[in-house]
Design a protein around this motif. Structure first.
Motif, PDB file in Angstrom:
ATOM      1  N   ARG A  99     -51.925  -4.578  25.651  1.00 52.16           N
ATOM      2  CA  ARG A  99     -51.388  -3.877  27.020  1.00 52.16           C
ATOM      3  C   ARG A  99     -50.028  -3.834  27.203  1.00 52.16           C
ATOM      4  O   ARG A  99     -48.983  -4.654  26.618  1.00 52.16           O
ATOM      5  CB  ARG A  99     -52.186  -4.508  28.008  1.00 52.16           C
ATOM      6  N   ARG A 100     -49.663  -3.072  28.066  1.00 53.54           N
ATOM      7  CA  ARG A 100     -48.255  -2.974  28.727  1.00 53.54           C
ATOM      8  C   ARG A 100     -48.261  -2.829  30.318  1.00 53.54           C
ATOM      9  O   ARG A 100     -49.124  -1.865  30.552  1.00 53.54           O
ATOM     10  CB  ARG A 100     -47.431  -2.176  28.033  1.00 53.54           C
ATOM     11  N   TYR A 101     -47.596  -3.609  30.863  1.00 51.35           N
ATOM     12  CA  TYR A 101     -47.572  -3.304  32.474  1.00 51.35           C
ATOM     13  C   TYR A 101     -46.222  -3.070  32.696  1.00 51.35           C
ATOM     14  O   TYR A 101     -45.429  -4.050  32.951  1.00 51.35           O
ATOM     15  CB  TYR A 101     -48.074  -4.401  33.272  1.00 51.35           C
ATOM     16  N   CYS A 107     -41.015  -3.738  31.626  1.00 53.26           N
ATOM     17  CA  CYS A 107     -42.250  -4.281  31.551  1.00 53.26           C
ATOM     18  C   CYS A 107     -42.231  -5.857  31.646  1.00 53.26           C
ATOM     19  O   CYS A 107     -41.569  -6.400  31.600  1.00 53.26           O
ATOM     20  CB  CYS A 107     -42.901  -3.896  30.172  1.00 53.26           C
ATOM     21  N   SER A 108     -43.520  -6.269  32.386  1.00 55.48           N
ATOM     22  CA  SER A 108     -43.820  -7.563  32.805  1.00 55.48           C
ATOM     23  C   SER A 108     -44.722  -8.265  31.588  1.00 55.48           C
ATOM     24  O   SER A 108     -45.181  -7.547  30.764  1.00 55.48           O
ATOM     25  CB  SER A 108     -44.666  -7.813  33.995  1.00 55.48           C
ATOM     26  N   GLY A 110     -46.769 -10.477  32.737  1.00 51.22           N
ATOM     27  CA  GLY A 110     -48.324 -10.870  33.413  1.00 51.22           C
ATOM     28  C   GLY A 110     -49.298  -9.874  32.968  1.00 51.22           C
ATOM     29  O   GLY A 110     -49.142  -9.028  32.232  1.00 51.22           O
ATOM     30  N   GLY A 111     -50.319 -10.187  33.736  1.00 50.93           N
ATOM     31  CA  GLY A 111     -51.559  -9.158  33.684  1.00 50.93           C
ATOM     32  C   GLY A 111     -52.408  -9.721  32.590  1.00 50.93           C
ATOM     33  O   GLY A 111     -52.280 -10.307  31.844  1.00 50.93           O
ATOM     34  N   PRO A 112     -53.741  -9.293  32.678  1.00 58.60           N
ATOM     35  CA  PRO A 112     -54.770  -9.567  31.944  1.00 58.60           C
ATOM     36  C   PRO A 112     -54.261  -9.032  30.451  1.00 58.60           C
ATOM     37  O   PRO A 112     -54.301  -7.870  30.428  1.00 58.60           O
ATOM     38  CB  PRO A 112     -56.058  -9.009  32.386  1.00 58.60           C
ATOM     39  N   ARG A 113     -54.646  -9.873  29.624  1.00 59.45           N
ATOM     40  CA  ARG A 113     -54.244  -9.190  28.330  1.00 59.45           C
ATOM     41  C   ARG A 113     -54.700 -10.444  27.082  1.00 59.45           C
ATOM     42  O   ARG A 113     -54.842 -11.541  27.546  1.00 59.45           O
ATOM     43  CB  ARG A 113     -52.730  -8.927  27.873  1.00 59.45           C
TER      44      ARG A 113
END
Length: 125
Positions: A99-101, A107-108, A110-113
């Motif tokens: 994933r990429r946020y 891009c961060s 964080g986030g579910p990955r």
């Protein structure tokens, strides 16, 4: 189970090159954007580069732009990070992640990955 395994790290002199690999398994790799990040000693995890599913959108952190190249091979479920003109400040554990946020070119981390276990890159002066 989604699994990522990084390889290719090592010790290199400043100005040298390395190629990192990320092997994906347990999921359909071609359906996921992917990311490289790194964590230097005593610092937080830092985004390095991201690539979308079809390699059409590629983003780099300013600190590596022009020196690092992210790529992927969906058929082989592999992602790569070609690193050239390495600097001592590139010393870190390098991680690949699903994933990429991203927002406006940044891009961060964080986030579910899913994250790999990391591979050590050490750049000697």
């Amino acid at each position: 189970e989604e699994r990522l395994v990084e390889s290719g790290g090592g010790l290199v002199q400043a100005g040298g090159s390395l190629r990192l690999s990320c092997a994906a398994s347990g999921f359909e790799f071609s359906n996921y954007d992917m990311t490289w990040a790194r964590q230097a000693p005593g610092k937080g995890r830092e985004w390095v580069a991201s690539i979308n599913k079809k390699s059409a959108i590629i983003l780099y952190a300013d600190s590596v732009k022009g020196r690092f190249t992210i790529s992927r091979n969906n058929a082989e479920q592999m992602m790569y990070l070609d690193m050239t003109n390495l600097k001592t400040e590139d010393t870190a554990i390098y991680y690949c992640a699903t994933r990429r946020y991203c927002n406006q070119g940044y891009c961060s981390v964080g986030g579910p990955r899913t994250w790999g276990q990391g591979t050590q890159v050490t750049v000697a002066p």
